[in-house]
Design a protein around this motif. Structure first.
Motif, PDB file in Angstrom:
ATOM      1  N   GLU A 160       8.099 -51.613  24.736  1.00  0.00           N
ATOM      2  CA  GLU A 160       9.498 -51.758  24.952  1.00  0.00           C
ATOM      3  C   GLU A 160      10.174 -52.218  23.254  1.00  0.00           C
ATOM      4  O   GLU A 160      11.306 -52.056  23.642  1.00  0.00           O
ATOM      5  CB  GLU A 160       9.584 -52.991  25.778  1.00  0.00           C
ATOM      6  CG  GLU A 160       9.059 -52.958  27.403  1.00  0.00           C
ATOM      7  CD  GLU A 160       7.681 -53.511  27.569  1.00  0.00           C
ATOM      8  OE1 GLU A 160       7.517 -53.945  28.554  1.00  0.00           O
ATOM      9  OE2 GLU A 160       7.088 -53.511  26.521  1.00  0.00           O
ATOM     10  N   GLU A 161       9.430 -52.720  22.644  1.00  0.00           N
ATOM     11  CA  GLU A 161      10.030 -53.236  21.418  1.00  0.00           C
ATOM     12  C   GLU A 161       9.759 -51.954  20.294  1.00  0.00           C
ATOM     13  O   GLU A 161      10.211 -52.245  19.132  1.00  0.00           O
ATOM     14  CB  GLU A 161       8.900 -54.446  20.997  1.00  0.00           C
ATOM     15  CG  GLU A 161       9.239 -55.437  21.871  1.00  0.00           C
ATOM     16  CD  GLU A 161       8.521 -56.759  21.472  1.00  0.00           C
ATOM     17  OE1 GLU A 161       7.899 -56.713  20.191  1.00  0.00           O
ATOM     18  OE2 GLU A 161       8.279 -57.731  22.225  1.00  0.00           O
ATOM     19  N   ARG A 162       9.219 -51.129  20.612  1.00  0.00           N
ATOM     20  CA  ARG A 162       9.080 -50.069  19.596  1.00  0.00           C
ATOM     21  C   ARG A 162      10.503 -49.248  19.498  1.00  0.00           C
ATOM     22  O   ARG A 162      11.227 -48.651  20.247  1.00  0.00           O
ATOM     23  CB  ARG A 162       8.001 -48.663  20.007  1.00  0.00           C
ATOM     24  CG  ARG A 162       6.796 -49.540  20.119  1.00  0.00           C
ATOM     25  CD  ARG A 162       5.575 -48.275  20.539  1.00  0.00           C
ATOM     26  NE  ARG A 162       4.400 -49.146  20.754  1.00  0.00           N
ATOM     27  CZ  ARG A 162       3.290 -48.518  21.039  1.00  0.00           C
ATOM     28  NH1 ARG A 162       2.959 -47.177  21.092  1.00  0.00           N
ATOM     29  NH2 ARG A 162       2.041 -49.148  21.012  1.00  0.00           N
ATOM     30  N   ARG A 172      15.970 -53.720  18.810  1.00  0.00           N
ATOM     31  CA  ARG A 172      15.617 -52.486  18.251  1.00  0.00           C
ATOM     32  C   ARG A 172      16.187 -51.333  18.984  1.00  0.00           C
ATOM     33  O   ARG A 172      15.952 -50.317  18.379  1.00  0.00           O
ATOM     34  CB  ARG A 172      14.072 -52.292  17.745  1.00  0.00           C
ATOM     35  CG  ARG A 172      13.503 -53.328  16.801  1.00  0.00           C
ATOM     36  CD  ARG A 172      12.019 -53.254  16.864  1.00  0.00           C
ATOM     37  NE  ARG A 172      11.639 -54.324  15.777  1.00  0.00           N
ATOM     38  CZ  ARG A 172      11.087 -53.913  14.665  1.00  0.00           C
ATOM     39  NH1 ARG A 172      11.363 -52.745  14.350  1.00  0.00           N
ATOM     40  NH2 ARG A 172      10.856 -54.822  13.569  1.00  0.00           N
ATOM     41  N   PHE A 174      16.751 -55.957  24.094  1.00  0.00           N
ATOM     42  CA  PHE A 174      15.947 -55.490  22.784  1.00  0.00           C
ATOM     43  C   PHE A 174      16.669 -54.999  21.716  1.00  0.00           C
ATOM     44  O   PHE A 174      17.686 -53.935  21.637  1.00  0.00           O
ATOM     45  CB  PHE A 174      15.091 -54.124  23.408  1.00  0.00           C
ATOM     46  CG  PHE A 174      14.280 -54.548  24.439  1.00  0.00           C
ATOM     47  CD1 PHE A 174      13.057 -55.023  24.260  1.00  0.00           C
ATOM     48  CD2 PHE A 174      14.460 -53.908  25.627  1.00  0.00           C
ATOM     49  CE1 PHE A 174      12.199 -55.493  25.433  1.00  0.00           C
ATOM     50  CE2 PHE A 174      13.781 -54.291  26.812  1.00  0.00           C
ATOM     51  CZ  PHE A 174      12.631 -54.933  26.469  1.00  0.00           C
ATOM     52  N   ARG A 179       3.275 -52.034  18.270  1.00  0.00           N
ATOM     53  CA  ARG A 179       3.672 -53.516  19.304  1.00  0.00           C
ATOM     54  C   ARG A 179       3.854 -52.863  20.748  1.00  0.00           C
ATOM     55  O   ARG A 179       3.628 -51.815  20.747  1.00  0.00           O
ATOM     56  CB  ARG A 179       5.167 -53.517  18.376  1.00  0.00           C
ATOM     57  CG  ARG A 179       6.135 -52.763  18.428  1.00  0.00           C
ATOM     58  CD  ARG A 179       7.521 -53.002  17.713  1.00  0.00           C
ATOM     59  NE  ARG A 179       7.372 -53.217  16.465  1.00  0.00           N
ATOM     60  CZ  ARG A 179       7.692 -54.416  15.722  1.00  0.00           C
ATOM     61  NH1 ARG A 179       7.831 -55.353  16.292  1.00  0.00           N
ATOM     62  NH2 ARG A 179       7.379 -54.494  14.398  1.00  0.00           N
TER      63      ARG A 179
END
Length: 343
Positions: A278-280, A101, A99, A275
Motif C-alpha cells: 500500500e505504501e509503494r 505517496r 497514503f 515496503r
C-alpha cells in the motif's frame, strides 16, 4: 482457458524471457547458464503475479488514471468503469488518500436512493473492475478483497464478483459501516478486508462495488487476490510450475527495459518496492509507456528466486538518464549518486 488468459500465458512465456532460456545441450557448456530472464509489462501484473485488479491503486498510464503517476487530478479511472448513469452516480478523483505517496483516491457520489424521486436501480450503482482481460474466478476457490474506504455518512456497500455483464453472481456480500467510534469507522480511512468464496466459474469475471444509499464515499488501494497462490507469496501456481519445470539456474530481474528509462524521475528504485504494497509509490516505465504499482517488487523477486531454488541476478541502471537522453546530452551519474539502485 479463455483467450485473455491464453494471451497472458503467452506474454509470460515471451516477455518474461522464458523464450530466451538457454538449453545447455552443447558439450562443455556450464549448466549454470540455464536462466530465466524476466521482462515486465504483463509478465508480472496480469501474469505470474496473481493480483486480479487492474489499476488497483487507481493509477495508470502517465498520470491519466485513478492514481497513476502521482498527483494529477482530475484523472481517468480506466479500466475501472461506472455502473449506472450520470443521474444516479458521479465518479471522480481527488487528492484525499491517506497514503502520502499515492494521494489520488476515487470519489463515488451516489445520487439515487431507496426512497424519493430518484430511486436507485435494482442492485445499486457504483464501479467495477474487469481485471486484465477478465478475472478468472473459479468455483470453490476463495479470494481476499482488500480496499481502503472513507465516508462522512453511514455506508451500505455491496461487493461482488460477477460475470462480465454483471448479471451472473459468483460471490457477494454487503458491508455496513457507521460514522462513529466503532471498529468500522467510515469517517476515517478504514482498511476493509473481505473473503469471497466463488459459487461459480467464469474466466471473464469482474469485481463490483455498489451502493443503493445516497451519499459520498472514497476508495483507494483496491486489491483482489486468490488465496491459493504458491507458498502464499502471491504467485500463480500454474505459471510458477511452468517456470519450475524449466529447471533454471538463475533468475535475472526485474528486466532490462524495466530499469532502462528515458528520464531519471521515472527510474526504478528498488528500495521503494520492499515496503508494504500500500505504501509503494509505483513508477512510470517511460521506455514502454505503462504504469506499474510495483506490487511485484524487489522483495517478491527475491522470494521467487528462493522458491525456485535459483540464484537471483539483479539488474540495475548504472546511468540515470539512459538511451536517447544519455546519448544526445551525454548525461551520466557519478557512482556516488547511484544509491537509489545500489545497496
Amino acid at each position: 482457458m479463455d483467450a485473455g488468459r491464453s494471451r497472458c500465458c503467452i506474454l509470460v512465456l515471451a516477455l518474461f524471457g522464458i523464450c530466451i532460456q538457454y538449453q545447455c545441450c552443447a558439450s562443455g557448456i556450464d549448466a549454470n547458464q540455464t536462466a530465466l530472464l524476466f521482462e515486465m509489462n504483463h509478465a508480472g501484473s496480469g501474469g505470474l503475479w496473481a493480483e486480479l485488479v487492474s489499476n488497483r491503486d487507481n493509477q495508470t498510464l502517465a498520470d491519466t488514471s485513478f492514481e497513476s503517476g502521482g498527483s494529477s487530478v482530475p484523472s481517468l479511472i480506466k479500466p475501472w468503469d461506472i455502473i449506472g448513469n450520470d443521474s444516479s452516480v458521479i465518479v471522480s478523483t481527488d487528492l484525499s488518500s491517506c497514503f502520502d505517496r499515492n494521494k489520488v483516491a476515487l470519489r463515488m457520489e451516489v445520487l439515487s436512493d431507496n426512497t424519493g424521486a430518484n430511486i436507485c436501480p435494482d442492485g445499486g450503482v457504483g464501479v467495477y473492475n474487469p481485471g486484465f482481460w477478465g478475472m478468472n474466478i473459479e468455483q470453490g476457490k476463495s479470494y481476499k478483497l482488500v480496499f481502503y474506504l472513507r465516508s462522512d455518512e453511514p455506508v451500505n456497500l455491496s461487493v461482488a464478483l460477477t460475470g462480465s455483464n454483471g448479471l451472473k453472481k459468483l460471490a457477494t456480500t454487503t458491508l455496513i459501516l457507521y460514522c462513529s467510534r466503532r471498529v468500522a469507522n467510515a469517517s476515517n480511512w478504514t482498511k476493509v478486508m473481505v473473503m469471497l468464496e466463488a459459487e461459480g466459474t467464469d474466466p471473464n469475471s469482474r469485481l463490483e462495488l455498489k451502493s443503493t444509499t445516497k451519499g459520498v464515499m472514497w476508495f483507494d488501494r483496491v486489491s483482489l487476490m486468490p488465496l491459493d497462490t504458491y507458498n502464499g507469496h502471491g504467485l500463480r501456481k500454474d505459471l510458477f510450475r511452468m517456470l519450475q519445470d524449466l529447471k533454471p539456474a538463475f533468475l535475472r530481474f526485474p528486466g532490462g527495459c524495466y530499469v532502462e528509462g528515458v528520464k531519471l524521475k521515472n527510474a526504478f528504485r528498488w528500495k521503494e518496492t520492499v515496503r508494504p504494497w500500500e505504501e509503494r509509490p509505483g513508477h512510470f516505465n517511460d521506455r514502454w509507456s505503462y504504469w506499474t504499482d510495483d506490487g511485484l517488487g524487489h522483495f517478491e523477486f527475491l522470494q521467487l528466486a528462493e522458491d525456485l531454488g535459483v540464484l537471483p541476478v539483479w539488474v540495475f541502471n548504472s546511468v540515470g538518464y539512459f538511451q536517447e537522453s544519455a546519448m544526445k546530452n551525454k548525461l551520466t551519474l557519478p557512482i556516488s549518486h547511484l544509491s537509489c539502485k545500489i545497496p
